[in-house]
Design a protein around this motif. Structure first.
Motif, PDB file in Angstrom:
ATOM      1  N   ALA A  63      -4.165   9.710  -5.548  1.00 28.96           N
ATOM      2  CA  ALA A  63      -3.389  10.058  -4.358  1.00 28.96           C
ATOM      3  C   ALA A  63      -4.261   9.931  -3.108  1.00 28.96           C
ATOM      4  O   ALA A  63      -3.814   9.411  -2.072  1.00 28.96           O
ATOM      5  CB  ALA A  63      -2.839  11.467  -4.480  1.00 28.96           C
ATOM      6  N   LYS A  64      -5.494  10.364  -3.218  1.00 34.43           N
ATOM      7  CA  LYS A  64      -6.404  10.277  -2.071  1.00 34.43           C
ATOM      8  C   LYS A  64      -6.688   8.826  -1.704  1.00 34.43           C
ATOM      9  O   LYS A  64      -6.912   8.510  -0.524  1.00 34.43           O
ATOM     10  CB  LYS A  64      -7.694  11.022  -2.382  1.00 34.43           C
ATOM     11  N   ALA A  65      -6.653   7.928  -2.687  1.00 36.15           N
ATOM     12  CA  ALA A  65      -6.848   6.503  -2.391  1.00 36.15           C
ATOM     13  C   ALA A  65      -5.718   5.975  -1.505  1.00 36.15           C
ATOM     14  O   ALA A  65      -5.955   5.228  -0.546  1.00 36.15           O
ATOM     15  CB  ALA A  65      -6.926   5.702  -3.691  1.00 36.15           C
ATOM     16  N   TYR A  66      -4.474   6.375  -1.813  1.00 35.51           N
ATOM     17  CA  TYR A  66      -3.339   5.957  -0.987  1.00 35.51           C
ATOM     18  C   TYR A  66      -3.428   6.565   0.411  1.00 35.51           C
ATOM     19  O   TYR A  66      -3.150   5.887   1.414  1.00 35.51           O
ATOM     20  CB  TYR A  66      -2.023   6.388  -1.643  1.00 35.51           C
ATOM     21  N   LEU A  67      -3.786   7.833   0.485  1.00 37.96           N
ATOM     22  CA  LEU A  67      -3.868   8.506   1.783  1.00 37.96           C
ATOM     23  C   LEU A  67      -4.954   7.881   2.657  1.00 37.96           C
ATOM     24  O   LEU A  67      -4.788   7.765   3.878  1.00 37.96           O
ATOM     25  CB  LEU A  67      -4.130  10.000   1.579  1.00 37.96           C
ATOM     26  N   LYS A  68      -6.053   7.475   2.032  1.00 37.25           N
ATOM     27  CA  LYS A  68      -7.123   6.816   2.790  1.00 37.25           C
ATOM     28  C   LYS A  68      -6.617   5.504   3.390  1.00 37.25           C
ATOM     29  O   LYS A  68      -6.883   5.198   4.562  1.00 37.25           O
ATOM     30  CB  LYS A  68      -8.326   6.548   1.881  1.00 37.25           C
ATOM     31  N   ILE A  69      -5.887   4.737   2.590  1.00 44.77           N
ATOM     32  CA  ILE A  69      -5.348   3.470   3.083  1.00 44.77           C
ATOM     33  C   ILE A  69      -4.378   3.715   4.233  1.00 44.77           C
ATOM     34  O   ILE A  69      -4.417   3.021   5.259  1.00 44.77           O
ATOM     35  CB  ILE A  69      -4.678   2.696   1.939  1.00 44.77           C
ATOM     36  N   ALA A  70      -3.499   4.710   4.081  1.00 46.29           N
ATOM     37  CA  ALA A  70      -2.535   5.024   5.145  1.00 46.29           C
ATOM     38  C   ALA A  70      -3.257   5.382   6.439  1.00 46.29           C
ATOM     39  O   ALA A  70      -2.870   4.925   7.527  1.00 46.29           O
ATOM     40  CB  ALA A  70      -1.630   6.177   4.699  1.00 46.29           C
ATOM     41  N   ALA A  71      -4.318   6.177   6.329  1.00 46.52           N
ATOM     42  CA  ALA A  71      -5.075   6.564   7.524  1.00 46.52           C
ATOM     43  C   ALA A  71      -5.735   5.349   8.170  1.00 46.52           C
ATOM     44  O   ALA A  71      -5.767   5.216   9.405  1.00 46.52           O
ATOM     45  CB  ALA A  71      -6.126   7.612   7.154  1.00 46.52           C
ATOM     46  N   GLU A  72      -6.253   4.430   7.352  1.00 48.03           N
ATOM     47  CA  GLU A  72      -6.892   3.224   7.883  1.00 48.03           C
ATOM     48  C   GLU A  72      -5.876   2.334   8.592  1.00 48.03           C
ATOM     49  O   GLU A  72      -6.174   1.737   9.635  1.00 48.03           O
ATOM     50  CB  GLU A  72      -7.571   2.452   6.747  1.00 48.03           C
ATOM     51  N   VAL A  73      -4.669   2.246   8.036  1.00 47.59           N
ATOM     52  CA  VAL A  73      -3.629   1.440   8.668  1.00 47.59           C
ATOM     53  C   VAL A  73      -3.253   2.029  10.024  1.00 47.59           C
ATOM     54  O   VAL A  73      -3.190   1.313  11.038  1.00 47.59           O
ATOM     55  CB  VAL A  73      -2.386   1.347   7.755  1.00 47.59           C
ATOM     56  N   VAL A  74      -3.001   3.329  10.058  1.00 48.31           N
ATOM     57  CA  VAL A  74      -2.602   3.975  11.312  1.00 48.31           C
ATOM     58  C   VAL A  74      -3.693   3.809  12.372  1.00 48.31           C
ATOM     59  O   VAL A  74      -3.408   3.564  13.548  1.00 48.31           O
ATOM     60  CB  VAL A  74      -2.303   5.472  11.061  1.00 48.31           C
ATOM     61  N   ARG A  75      -4.944   3.910  11.947  1.00 46.00           N
ATOM     62  CA  ARG A  75      -6.062   3.793  12.891  1.00 46.00           C
ATOM     63  C   ARG A  75      -6.109   2.409  13.538  1.00 46.00           C
ATOM     64  O   ARG A  75      -6.558   2.257  14.676  1.00 46.00           O
ATOM     65  CB  ARG A  75      -7.362   4.082  12.163  1.00 46.00           C
TER      66      ARG A  75
END
Length: 204
Positions: free
Chosen positions: A185-197
């Motif tokens: 789950a943390k892997a997906y959340l990291k990707i989402a944060a990178e996209v938003v950034r």
């Protein structure tokens, strides 16, 4: 994957209302045809369906609109790129050489139509045995990272090949909802944060 099925209702403006779960509004051609009926369309029919899903849906106020597209550089990708403003594209690929060929073409296509490529996601990057913890790179080792270097792009993150992801997807409970503290789950959340950034700030 979102535990959604059924036909969308129509709003007072005769727009389709998206189906909602986990606070996410979803629309798919799968909601408009029988579950076992294949959608065998080409050319103008594809473009008409894309227009319907984009402009005849009562999306309301959205933070982000994410469009999941098939691999390749065909009618779907070109129609969307040419008809709506896109803030950025994300290329998702396994590390396998044959998959990376399509990923490379996809990234180059978006660049040609002036859509920023935000980065690559390496899917099914590694399998870890749940018993002995040994890691196996079933689809190859870091192929997406090598492609990212070739294209001068960043890797936004890695998604492992994990039984829990498959089970959660099949039951319609996203892993970030059903197991929010897990490593996957943390892997997906990291990707989402990178996209938003990497996305441009929304206009006020």
């Amino acid at each position: 994957m979102m535990n959604l099925k059924g036909n969308p209702e129509l709003s007072q403006r005769s727009l389709m209302r998206p189906l909602l779960n986990y606070g996410i509004a979803c629309m798919s051609m799968g909601f408009l045809v029988e579950e076992s009926t294949p959608v065998v369309w080409r050319g103008l029919m594809v473009m008409s369906a894309i227009e319907k899903l984009l402009r005849q849906v009562d999306w309301g106020q959205l933070d982000y609109l994410v469009i999941d597209m098939p691999p390749g550089t065909g009618d779907v990708q070109l129609s969307i790129s040419q008809n709506i403003p896109i803030s950025g594209a994300i290329i998702v690929s396994t590390p396998q050489d044959i998959a990376l060929i399509d990923a490379h073409k996809g990234a180059e296509m978006f660049r040609k139509v002036h859509v920023p490529v935000l980065g690559l996601v390496q899917n099914m990057s590694v399998f870890q045995c749940p018993k002995c913890k040994h890691k196996t790179h079933i689809f190859g080792d870091d192929g997406a990272r090598k492609l990212a270097q070739t294209l001068d792009l960043d890797v936004l993150g890695d998604i492992p090949l994990h039984l829990n992801i498959r089970e959660a997807s099949d039951t319609g409970q996203p892993i970030v909802f059903s197991q929010p503290e897990s490593d996957v789950a943390k892997a997906y959340l990291k990707i989402a944060a990178e996209v938003v950034r990497r996305l441009p700030l929304p206009l006020e």
